[in-house]
Design an enzyme around this catalytic site. Structure first.
Site, short mmCIF file in Angstrom:
data_model
loop_
_atom_site.label_atom_id
_atom_site.label_comp_id
_atom_site.label_asym_id
_atom_site.label_seq_id
_atom_site.Cartn_x
_atom_site.Cartn_y
_atom_site.Cartn_z
N HIS A 140 -21.19 -95.10 21.02
CA HIS A 140 -20.77 -95.47 19.69
C HIS A 140 -20.94 -96.93 19.77
CE1 HIS A 140 -18.19 -95.38 15.90
NE2 HIS A 140 -18.07 -96.47 16.43
N GLU A 141 -20.05 -97.70 20.68
CA GLU A 141 -20.03 -99.21 20.51
C GLU A 141 -21.44 -99.73 20.98
OE1 GLU A 141 -17.44 -100.49 19.33
OE2 GLU A 141 -16.46 -98.58 19.12
N HIS A 144 -23.28 -99.91 17.94
CA HIS A 144 -23.08 -101.01 17.16
C HIS A 144 -23.79 -102.34 17.69
CE1 HIS A 144 -20.05 -99.57 14.33
NE2 HIS A 144 -19.09 -99.40 15.31
N GLU A 191 -19.88 -97.19 10.95
CA GLU A 191 -19.10 -96.20 11.57
C GLU A 191 -19.67 -94.91 11.57
OE1 GLU A 191 -16.04 -96.63 13.89
OE2 GLU A 191 -17.36 -98.71 13.36
#
Length: 363
Positions: A140-141, A144, A191
């Site tokens: 997930h990060e 980003h 997100e």
């Protein structure tokens, strides 16, 4: 200091697909993607934005994590280091960003930085999640980072802090909070994009679902059920009347993240979509094609997404929007019925009698 991921050293710990040259456009939420493409296409936007951001204490922030957190490496939190390199390998991120573990019982993770992204995870998160759940979070990060979200996230953190400092100035907080509110709306969409990146890295939907459930209910998996958790999202979307729809918006405005049940439902829906399957089959946009990405096409995709959301949503407010768009005749009556629960014959849903205006005394 960033690392360059080596193909051998970064090989996944189990058999998972890799996506060479994948563009972040392949997994970005339509609203997130259209906003980012538009911003990136504005002539000199990044330069002006970073110039205006010159007051941001980024060097101080990096020194703070370096001095008061634990930097992930092959010597410290080695399992997280392996996950990070693995995630960068799967998404083909050119440089492995620095990663820190920060002492904080609140489960959280973030990707920040203006020049180069850094990833921070809290001890609360590390202690809460198992290996595959944590892999999805690291992915997930990294998502980003690949999408370039770190710059805007850093601006959001700075402005949120600034808003509290200028709150005493008449009207001073209004302008700042307007920007913060707009950035939060974008970040909530980002997100959803990063959740998709986490799934592409972990390639384990159940692990992603478990992680989101734990963020909502803690480390009590034996007391929770994925299907029941997803039913909460459906009930949240479809339940109540217009008053509840307004309250949902008010509850969401101060948040940087979407609600966890909504995130779980969105991710499951995407995992079952043709778009996800095409990526898993190796058919996805490449980074070398990003320069040809059309702003108008991205806005069309975003508009189509919102139109579909309004069409399929069970939320009462969205139902009213459909009625207005469809030219419904008695909008006043529909609004009254939706808000107050009244029926065409004058009786309300709580048992009030009709013609003489008197009410029954039911408990």
């Amino acid at each position: 200091m960033t690392e360059s991921p080596g193909s051998d050293a970064n090989a996944p710990s189990r058999n998972r697909k890799r996506f060479p040259g994948i563009s972040s456009r392949s997994y970005e939420h339509p609203a997130d993607r259209s906003a980012l493409v538009a911003l990136r296409k504005l002539s000199g936007f990044d330069t002006v934005f970073k110039t205006l951001s010159g007051l941001l204490p980024e060097r101080s922030l990096r020194l703070l994590f370096l001095s008061d957190s634990v930097r992930v490496s092959d010597q410290q939190f080695a399992h997280l280091h392996a996950m990070l390199r693995d995630a960068c390998y799967v998404l083909d991120l050119e440089k492995v960003p620095p990663m820190y573990v920060n002492q904080d019982p609140q489960p959280n993770a973030m990707c920040i930085g203006l020049d180069e992204p850094i990833i921070v995870v809290t001890t609360g998160l590390v202690e809460l999640l198992d290996e595959e759940e944590m892999r999805a979070v690291v992915g997930h990060e990294v998502g980003h980072a690949l999408s370039g979200h770190a710059v805007y996230r850093t601006i959001l953190l700075f402005l949120t802090n600034l808003a509290t400092k200028v709150a005493w100035i008449p009207l001073g907080n209004v302008a700042v909070m307007a920007i913060v509110t707009a950035l939060r709306e974008w970040f909530r969409k980002s997100e959803l994009s990063a959740d998709r990146a986490g799934l592409l890295v972990g390639q384990d939907l159940q692990a992603s679902m478990r992680g989101l459930m734990k963020l909502a209910g803690g480390n009590h998996l034996h007391e929770m059920n994925v299907d029941a958790f997803l039913k909460q999202a459906e009930e949240y979307e479809s339940g109540g009347d217009l008053r509840d729809s307004v309250l949902k918006i008010l509850n969401l405005l101060p948040r940087s993240h979407p609600f966890t049940t909504v995130r779980a439902a969105e991710l499951k829906k995407w995992a079952e979509s043709r778009d996800y399957q095409r990526i898993m089959d190796g058919h996805y946009p490449r980074r070398d094609e990003d320069k040809d990405a059309s702003v108008s096409d991205s806005f069309k995709d975003s508009a189509a997404h919102y139109a579909d959301s309004v069409r399929t949503s069970k939320d009462p407010l969205m139902g009213l929007v459909r009625d207005i768009a469809g030219g419904a005749g008695d909008l006043g009556g529909k609004l009254r019925d939706t808000v107050f629960g009244t029926r065409p014959n004058g009786n309300d849903t709580n048992g009030a009698s009709g013609s003489d205006g008197s009410e029954s005394a039911g408990k």
